[in-house]
Scaffold this motif. Structure first.
Motif, PDB file in Angstrom:
ATOM      1  N   LEU A   1     -12.775  16.611 -27.575  1.00 53.43           N
ATOM      2  CA  LEU A   1     -11.607  16.026 -26.743  1.00 53.43           C
ATOM      3  C   LEU A   1     -11.812  15.861 -25.381  1.00 53.43           C
ATOM      4  O   LEU A   1     -11.720  16.785 -24.838  1.00 53.43           O
ATOM      5  CB  LEU A   1     -10.256  16.567 -27.207  1.00 53.43           C
ATOM      6  N   VAL A   2     -11.752  14.563 -24.907  1.00 53.29           N
ATOM      7  CA  VAL A   2     -11.914  14.266 -23.477  1.00 53.29           C
ATOM      8  C   VAL A   2     -10.618  13.913 -22.831  1.00 53.29           C
ATOM      9  O   VAL A   2      -9.926  13.059 -23.380  1.00 53.29           O
ATOM     10  CB  VAL A   2     -12.999  13.238 -23.030  1.00 53.29           C
ATOM     11  N   VAL A   3     -10.045  14.878 -22.071  1.00 54.65           N
ATOM     12  CA  VAL A   3      -8.652  14.517 -21.232  1.00 54.65           C
ATOM     13  C   VAL A   3      -8.856  13.899 -20.065  1.00 54.65           C
ATOM     14  O   VAL A   3      -9.505  14.439 -18.914  1.00 54.65           O
ATOM     15  CB  VAL A   3      -7.910  15.811 -21.296  1.00 54.65           C
ATOM     16  N   GLU A   4      -8.210  12.841 -19.753  1.00 53.20           N
ATOM     17  CA  GLU A   4      -8.602  12.201 -18.325  1.00 53.20           C
ATOM     18  C   GLU A   4      -7.279  11.479 -17.817  1.00 53.20           C
ATOM     19  O   GLU A   4      -6.800  10.728 -18.694  1.00 53.20           O
ATOM     20  CB  GLU A   4      -9.736  10.817 -18.498  1.00 53.20           C
ATOM     21  N   ARG A   5      -6.821  11.816 -16.697  1.00 54.71           N
ATOM     22  CA  ARG A   5      -5.566  11.537 -16.334  1.00 54.71           C
ATOM     23  C   ARG A   5      -5.520   9.919 -15.922  1.00 54.71           C
ATOM     24  O   ARG A   5      -4.306   9.406 -15.848  1.00 54.71           O
ATOM     25  CB  ARG A   5      -5.139  12.368 -15.059  1.00 54.71           C
ATOM     26  N   ASP A   6      -6.623   9.295 -15.406  1.00 54.24           N
ATOM     27  CA  ASP A   6      -6.621   7.950 -14.916  1.00 54.24           C
ATOM     28  C   ASP A   6      -7.780   7.267 -15.640  1.00 54.24           C
ATOM     29  O   ASP A   6      -8.815   7.084 -14.965  1.00 54.24           O
ATOM     30  CB  ASP A   6      -6.633   7.821 -13.589  1.00 54.24           C
ATOM     31  N   PRO A   7      -7.753   6.700 -16.784  1.00 60.48           N
ATOM     32  CA  PRO A   7      -9.059   6.083 -17.316  1.00 60.48           C
ATOM     33  C   PRO A   7      -9.313   4.864 -16.817  1.00 60.48           C
ATOM     34  O   PRO A   7     -10.268   4.107 -16.922  1.00 60.48           O
ATOM     35  CB  PRO A   7      -8.502   5.774 -18.858  1.00 60.48           C
ATOM     36  N   THR A   8      -8.355   4.172 -15.840  1.00 57.74           N
ATOM     37  CA  THR A   8      -8.749   2.810 -14.620  1.00 57.74           C
ATOM     38  C   THR A   8      -9.888   3.600 -13.801  1.00 57.74           C
ATOM     39  O   THR A   8     -10.576   2.665 -13.203  1.00 57.74           O
ATOM     40  CB  THR A   8      -7.830   2.451 -14.063  1.00 57.74           C
ATOM     41  N   TYR A   9     -10.118   4.805 -13.645  1.00 55.85           N
ATOM     42  CA  TYR A   9     -11.026   5.388 -12.636  1.00 55.85           C
ATOM     43  C   TYR A   9     -11.236   4.780 -11.409  1.00 55.85           C
ATOM     44  O   TYR A   9     -11.776   4.923 -10.391  1.00 55.85           O
ATOM     45  CB  TYR A   9     -12.553   5.174 -13.157  1.00 55.85           C
ATOM     46  N   ALA A  10      -9.741   4.370 -11.032  1.00 51.30           N
ATOM     47  CA  ALA A  10      -9.507   3.863  -9.651  1.00 51.30           C
ATOM     48  C   ALA A  10      -9.819   4.362  -8.506  1.00 51.30           C
ATOM     49  O   ALA A  10     -10.191   4.079  -7.347  1.00 51.30           O
ATOM     50  CB  ALA A  10      -8.124   3.426  -9.354  1.00 51.30           C
ATOM     51  N   ARG A  11      -9.489   5.992  -8.482  1.00 48.42           N
ATOM     52  CA  ARG A  11     -10.111   6.750  -7.420  1.00 48.42           C
ATOM     53  C   ARG A  11     -11.033   7.692  -7.898  1.00 48.42           C
ATOM     54  O   ARG A  11     -11.292   8.849  -7.398  1.00 48.42           O
ATOM     55  CB  ARG A  11      -8.629   7.496  -6.929  1.00 48.42           C
ATOM     56  N   ALA A  12     -11.734   7.731  -8.740  1.00 45.90           N
ATOM     57  CA  ALA A  12     -12.715   8.680  -9.425  1.00 45.90           C
ATOM     58  C   ALA A  12     -13.811   8.436  -8.664  1.00 45.90           C
ATOM     59  O   ALA A  12     -14.631   7.611  -8.185  1.00 45.90           O
ATOM     60  CB  ALA A  12     -13.009   8.251 -11.104  1.00 45.90           C
ATOM     61  N   ALA A  13     -14.548   9.906  -8.377  1.00 45.76           N
ATOM     62  CA  ALA A  13     -15.741  10.082  -7.619  1.00 45.76           C
ATOM     63  C   ALA A  13     -16.866   8.833  -8.208  1.00 45.76           C
ATOM     64  O   ALA A  13     -17.575   8.448  -7.563  1.00 45.76           O
ATOM     65  CB  ALA A  13     -16.322  11.224  -7.617  1.00 45.76           C
ATOM     66  N   THR A  14     -16.846   9.041  -9.683  1.00 46.53           N
ATOM     67  CA  THR A  14     -17.991   8.059 -10.282  1.00 46.53           C
ATOM     68  C   THR A  14     -17.931   6.633  -9.842  1.00 46.53           C
ATOM     69  O   THR A  14     -18.962   6.044  -9.458  1.00 46.53           O
ATOM     70  CB  THR A  14     -17.637   8.004 -11.718  1.00 46.53           C
ATOM     71  N   ALA A  15     -16.623   5.918  -9.773  1.00 50.39           N
ATOM     72  CA  ALA A  15     -16.423   4.715  -9.449  1.00 50.39           C
ATOM     73  C   ALA A  15     -16.701   4.423  -8.205  1.00 50.39           C
ATOM     74  O   ALA A  15     -17.026   3.155  -7.687  1.00 50.39           O
ATOM     75  CB  ALA A  15     -15.002   4.227  -9.902  1.00 50.39           C
ATOM     76  N   LEU A  16     -16.508   5.192  -7.167  1.00 48.16           N
ATOM     77  CA  LEU A  16     -16.652   5.284  -5.738  1.00 48.16           C
ATOM     78  C   LEU A  16     -18.062   5.550  -5.183  1.00 48.16           C
ATOM     79  O   LEU A  16     -17.845   5.589  -3.998  1.00 48.16           O
ATOM     80  CB  LEU A  16     -15.346   5.833  -5.034  1.00 48.16           C
ATOM     81  N   SER A  17     -18.722   6.037  -6.054  1.00 50.88           N
ATOM     82  CA  SER A  17     -20.041   6.475  -5.701  1.00 50.88           C
ATOM     83  C   SER A  17     -20.873   5.257  -5.017  1.00 50.88           C
ATOM     84  O   SER A  17     -20.727   4.135  -5.459  1.00 50.88           O
ATOM     85  CB  SER A  17     -20.942   7.052  -6.781  1.00 50.88           C
TER      86      SER A  17
END
Length: 390
Positions: free
Chosen positions: A31-47
């Motif tokens: 089970l993967v728990v993610e608070r924001d699956p839009t990833y708007a502020r995730a390090a992954t998206a902003l790399s």
């Protein structure tokens, strides 16, 4: 129902771990728990989404050697379930330059180690750098370390999407929710508190919470030397400096790379320190006050420039040594860490996800020995410092 593994954080690290766990052991309940699956502020998206072999520790070179091969052959590795035909790896290389002879000696020493690990790193003098990249001012340079292959940049969100798609196809569950606590009994983690679901029992958990990893460890009363550090990234137009074959270039005070006719460029701010995890206010003065004079000196074609956009991302910064913190925590042996990547997590995610999965399922590191990056060095206060941090 008890989950076999709960992963706190569904960015590229959490998704990679979910992919490898369900690939290695079909039927495993993940089970993967993610608070924001839009990833708007995730390090992954902003790399800035780059990969290099030029690290000063062999273990990091090995991690990236696997990573670049995985990225290059992503569709083949994941198969149709990944749903991503290519990550568009652009192998323009990395070029580190120096004006100091002592640093040039370090470059030569490190390059020999990297080549022994299979990298293609070359240390060149200023004349050779100028011949390859004539738009650079090399008058004050002593040397440059260049990787002519296996280094460059790629599609960050494609990497994440592929891992998520394949993990789901293999049975992993992704939940939009916020983890809020850990249940610990008799020195073992027995469950994760999830907002809206209450306590969810589990056999093991992975802390892949990025800049919030320290807060997760705090739920168990354990200190963790990882904090968010803000990075303002600029996209600039430089009409007199069109060099699509340019590498990712690292000089004293800035780094930059080409991007679709523009340039991506950034610096480490003076007095760099922890920021609030919700602080995404850009430091716009950095370009004109810090970056532009340095770039103009190094590349005269940047005499006319315009910032066309910018964004802010966060590093999950390991204050001990800016290297990953991995594996089980001795105080809670079924709580695993994927944390503290300090800006190079995206490229390391294929190998780290595989390594964590191997450790959970088999009790130790297998494909790559990642023990140098274990929690033990943190608890002992023994840093494993890289000689060049990007």
């Amino acid at each position: 129902m008890t989950e076999d593994v709960i992963i706190i954080g569904g960015g590229v690290m959490g998704a990679s771990a979910a992919y490898w766990l369900t690939k290695m052991q079909p039927g495993l309940r993940v089970l993967v728990v993610e608070r924001d699956p839009t990833y708007a502020r995730a390090a992954t998206a902003l790399s800035v989404a780059s990969v290099r072999q030029q690290f000063s520790h062999a273990v990091n070179v090995r991690i990236s050697r696997f990573g670049v091969d995985f990225i290059r052959n992503f569709a083949e590795r994941l198969g149709p379930a990944g749903g991503i035909p290519s990550l568009g790896l652009q192998e323009n290389g990395y070029l580190f330059v120096t004006t100091r002879e002592d640093q040039a000696e370090v470059m030569r020493e490190i390059a020999a180690m990297q080549r022994a690990e299979g990298a293609a790193t070359e240390v060149r003098g200023p004349e050779a750098i100028s011949a390859r990249f004539p738009w650079l001012n090399t008058e004050d340079l002593v040397a440059g370390s260049f990787g002519p292959r296996d280094e460059g940049w790629f599609d960050n969100m494609g990497l994440l999407a592929g891992f998520r798609n394949a993990a789901r196809a293999q049975g992993a569950q992704f939940l939009k929710a916020e983890a809020t606590g850990l249940r610990v009994e008799n020195g073992r983690l027995t469950g994760v508190e999830i907002k809206g679901r209450g306590l969810v029992p589990c056999g093991a958990a992975i802390n892949a919470a990025g800049t919030r990893a320290a807060a997760v460890m705090g739920w168990a009363g354990l200190p963790h030397p990882v904090e968010p550090r803000k990075r303002t990234v600029f996209v600039i137009d430089a009409p007199n400096a069109r060099h699509p074959d340019a590498p990712l270039f690292i000089d004293a005070g800035f780094y930059m790379r080409p991007e679709h006719g523009h340039w991506i460029i950034a610096t480490v701010p003076e007095g760099d320190s922890a920021c609030d995890p919700d602080d995404f206010e850009p430091d716009l003065h950095l370009f004109e006050d810090v970056i532009w004079p340095l770039v103009w000196h190094r590349a005269p074609g940047f005499d006319a420039v315009k910032v066309v956009r910018h964004w802010v991302g966060h590093y999950d910064f390991n204050t001990l040594d800016q290297n990953a913190i991995l594996g089980p925590h001795p105080a809670l042996p079924n709580l695993y860490l994927m944390s503290g990547f300090s800006g190079h997590g995206l490229q390391q995610s294929p190998a780290i996800g595989r390594g964590i999965a191997e450790h959970i399922l088999n009790g130790g590191w297998q494909s790559i020995d990642l023990s140098e990056l274990s929690v033990d060095r943190v608890l002992a206060g023994t840093p494993m410092l890289e000689r060049a941090i990007v």
